[in-house]
Design an enzyme around this catalytic site. Structure first.
Site, PDB file in Angstrom:
ATOM      1  CB  VAL A  69      -3.604   0.335  -4.083  1.00 52.84           C
ATOM      2  CG1 VAL A  69      -2.814  -0.923  -3.721  1.00 52.84           C
ATOM      3  CG2 VAL A  69      -4.789   0.513  -3.132  1.00 52.84           C
ATOM      4  CE  LYS A  70       5.323   3.777  -5.367  1.00 52.92           C
ATOM      5  NZ  LYS A  70       6.220   4.612  -4.545  1.00 52.92           N
ATOM      6  CB  VAL A  71       0.249  -2.673  -7.619  1.00 51.15           C
ATOM      7  CG1 VAL A  71       0.400  -4.158  -7.885  1.00 51.15           C
ATOM      8  CG2 VAL A  71      -1.013  -2.396  -6.799  1.00 51.15           C
TER       9      VAL A  71
END
Length: 216
Positions: free
Chosen positions: A86-88
């Site tokens: 998950v890219k945050v």
């Protein structure tokens, strides 16, 4: 150093994979839009298609900016495939979400990092990857690679396990410099990876070998 390809183009991902050097993929909303992929269902299907090609991690970016929505979106993305990271974004709500994800067994990639302080926060929050944007820093007349080296120095001293993923790579020289400075991963377009193949002496040497072979 691992090679990730920064694209949402399936043909380019396959080409890099077939070359035998691809370790993973990073994407973002802009890259999805470039491929004409719109809508939640289409985007999620595309992530699944990418995961079928590559053997390693695939960064899937959230669109939300508040804690609750980032968490909900991240859980949905992580549930698509075991390879999804998950890219945050590096914002206050993003840091809180990365900590939550870390506590709940979901791996994250902290994106839009432009300072060592931000990289420290990402590591403390438990991010698996931190993505300093080298090229965009260069655009402001500062040295993006200097940040990569600074982050690696700090992480080594402090014993942080977060991996440095050099992003916004603009040239093959950037890749070489990232390797020299100890980046764990480098993500870049296919053309930049292929640029590592090129050298005029290789071309002239091969031409001479072929000419001599034809005379045998």
């Amino acid at each position: 150093m691992q090679f990730f390809i920064d694209t949402a183009n399936l043909d380019q991902i396959k080409e890099a994979h077939d070359l035998g050097v691809l370790n993973g993929v990073t994407t973002n909303p802009s890259l999805m839009a470039k491929e004409g992929i719109k809508g939640k269902k289409a985007i999620e299907k595309h992530y699944k298609d990418i995961c079928k090609i590559v053997d390693g991690d695939v960064s899937a970016e959230v669109f939300s900016t508040d804690f609750k929505s980032i968490v909900e979106e991240g859980k949905r993305l992580a549930g698509l495939h075991e390879k999804i990271i998950v890219k945050v974004p590096m914002i206050k709500e993003g840091v809180k979400a990365m900590h939550w994800f870390s506590e709940n067994g979901i791996a994250t990639n902290c994106t839009l990092v432009f300072s060592a302080g931000q990289a420290i926060l990402a590591a403390k929050a438990g991010a698996k990857y931190v993505s300093p944007f080298v090229g965009r820093i260069d655009d402001t007349c500062w040295d993006g690679m200097e940040l990569v080296g600074q982050i690696r120095h700090i992480y080594d001293i402090q014993g942080f396990e977060t991996l440095i993923l050099a992003a916004s790579i603009r040239s093959s020289l950037h890749i070489v410099r990232a390797a020299e400075l100890g980046a764990h991963v480098c993500t870049c377009p296919l053309d930049t990876i292929m640029g590592l193949l090129k050298h005029p002496l290789t071309d002239t040497g091969l031409k001479k070998f072929l000419e001599d072979a034809a005379k045998m």
